[in-house]
Design an enzyme around this catalytic site. Structure first.
Site, PDB file in Angstrom:
ATOM      1  CG  MET A   1       0.727   6.201   4.843  1.00 29.73           C
ATOM      2  SD  MET A   1       1.385   5.780   6.461  1.00 29.73           S
ATOM      3  CE  MET A   1       0.267   4.480   6.972  1.00 29.73           C
ATOM      4  CB  CYS A   2      -2.032   4.118  -0.448  1.00 32.86           C
ATOM      5  SG  CYS A   2      -3.693   4.811  -0.705  1.00 32.86           S
ATOM      6  NE  ARG A   3       3.722   2.783   4.032  1.00 28.19           N
ATOM      7  CZ  ARG A   3       3.723   4.110   3.960  1.00 28.19           C
ATOM      8  NH1 ARG A   3       3.183   4.714   2.926  1.00 28.19           N
ATOM      9  NH2 ARG A   3       4.255   4.832   4.911  1.00 28.19           N
TER      10      ARG A   3
END
Length: 409
Positions: A1-3
């Site tokens: 889950m990159c941001r």
């Protein structure tokens, strides 16, 4: 889950107001995402990256440090009585006014005068390099968790820019963390980030590499699907080394990138969807996508916010976007909102492209292909979030449980 987070403004902003000070800054999102239930909040601890453009213009003109060729004035004759102090100083420090009608008053010295042809060519080459370097973005990356990097905190208090990329990484690929695999990446004055993953990328990696010209095949320093997607994008530009691009050129290259990845995936027999939230900029235009190669699933989350100012209105890192008039002085695009004000943020529809033009116009363009579902189709309202959530990509604003936790802390 990159941001990831993109900031574009008419005036430079201090980076700390984006990456460290807000209560829900992108650094805090690295360990406390508000887009999922508390029991399923993975950390983005596989590195981070910040990219920005220098707000200072390049110094103009060639400058050559050398002695002046203006002769010194003659020594004064014997001074008159009472004028000894006036002429006691050396001629090298005496102020000699230029006559008002002197024809040389407004003349500018040629910086190349007196230089050999070889020296002049070297000087011109260095000046060209300096101009090009000033147009390129600056990058700061680390494999350490963003929340524990003291250098990031210090730099964020000193750096100001009108166009900023920020990314915190949660790897979806095997292998040890590496700065080469941290976003963003750059190529000349272009900068690129990705939130998502290309499904079964290993099955199309060879085809991707074979499609590239030698320069782009040799360019990547890492091995992620995200960086190779950047190479595909560059290959779709007429000249990736160009110093200026229209927003139409960048938009079309992004469309072609998505189409090409889908084509290779289909030929390789890949049936699972790919999450392609890409973002690219040349320092003037920003292109961002919220996209999934599926007609039934939602893409990874993406939001935008715009207004005239972004300020802390209460101690403790509580920020909000203010819209005093119709001007768009600030536009932000983010995987997850930086504030808790619902009115500050608009959700980008699945399979839509965001274009921020150099004049701060924001355009939303549908990505119309086999996976496009028009708004009037009932299936548009029944896309499932299960796929993106199952692999760690969030949706929507903070859950009620997460919001209550924050208010009680």
């Amino acid at each position: 889950m990159c941001r990831f987070l993109i900031f574009k403004g008419t005036e430079p902003i201090q980076l700390s107001h984006l990456v460290t000070r807000p209560r829900h800054s992108i650094i805090n999102q690295a360990f406390e995402s508000k887009l999922r239930m508390p029991s399923s909040r993975p950390m983005n601890a596989d590195g981070f990256g910040i990219g920005w453009y220098d707000p200072l213009p390049a110094p103009g003109g060639l400058t050559v440090p050398r002695a002046t060729n203006i002769p010194a004035p003659p020594e004064p004759t014997t001074p008159l009585e009472g004028d000894q102090n006036k002429h006691s100083m050396s001629h090298s420090t005496e102020y000699i006014p230029t006559p008002p009608n002197d024809p040389t008053h407004d003349m500018k010295e040629d910086p190349l005068a007196g230089l050999t042809n070889k020296s002049a060519e070297i000087l011109k080459s260095r000046e060209k390099e300096r101009e090009l370097e000033n147009e390129r973005p600056c990058l700061f990356k680390s494999i350490h968790p963003a929340w524990s990097n003291a250098n990031l905190t210090r730099l964020a208090e000193k750096i100001r820019s009108a166009l900023v990329f920020a990314h915190v990484r949660a790897s979806t690929m095997a292998g040890a963390p590496s700065e080469d695999n941290c976003h963003p990446w750059m190529f000349d004055n272009l900068m690129w980030m990705h939130n998502g993953e290309i499904n079964d990328f290993k099955k199309i990696k060879r085809a991707v590499q074979q499609s590239l010209p030698e320069e782009l095949f040799l360019y990547p320093s890492g091995y992620t699907d995200s960086e190779w997607a950047f190479m595909i994008f560059l290959s779709k530009l007429k000249d990736p080394h160009a110093r200026n691009f229209t927003h139409v050129e960048l938009r079309d290259a992004m469309m072609e990138t998505i189409r090409f990845i889908n084509k290779l995936s289909k030929e390789a027999g890949i049936t699972g969807p790919s999450l392609m939230n890409f973002v690219v900029t040349d320092g003037k235009t920003v292109i961002a996508t919220r996209y999934i190669s599926s007609r039934t699933s939602e893409a990874s989350s993406l939001f935008f916010s715009s207004g005239t100012s972004f300020d802390e209105y209460e101690e403790g890192g509580l920020y909000r976007m203010t819209k005093a008039d119709k001007r768009e002085n600030i536009i932000m695009v983010a995987s997850e909102p930086l504030t808790f004000e619902r009115s500050d943020w608009m959700e980008v529809k699945t399979n839509t492209m965001i274009v921020i033009t150099p004049k701060m116009n924001l355009l939303q363009i549908p990505i119309i292909d086999e996976f496009w579902v028009p708004p009037q189709d009932p299936a548009h309202l029944t896309r499932s979030r299960d796929f993106a959530i199952s692999i760690g990509f969030g949706h929507g604003f903070a859950s009620e449980q997460a919001r209550k936790e924050d208010e009680s802390s």
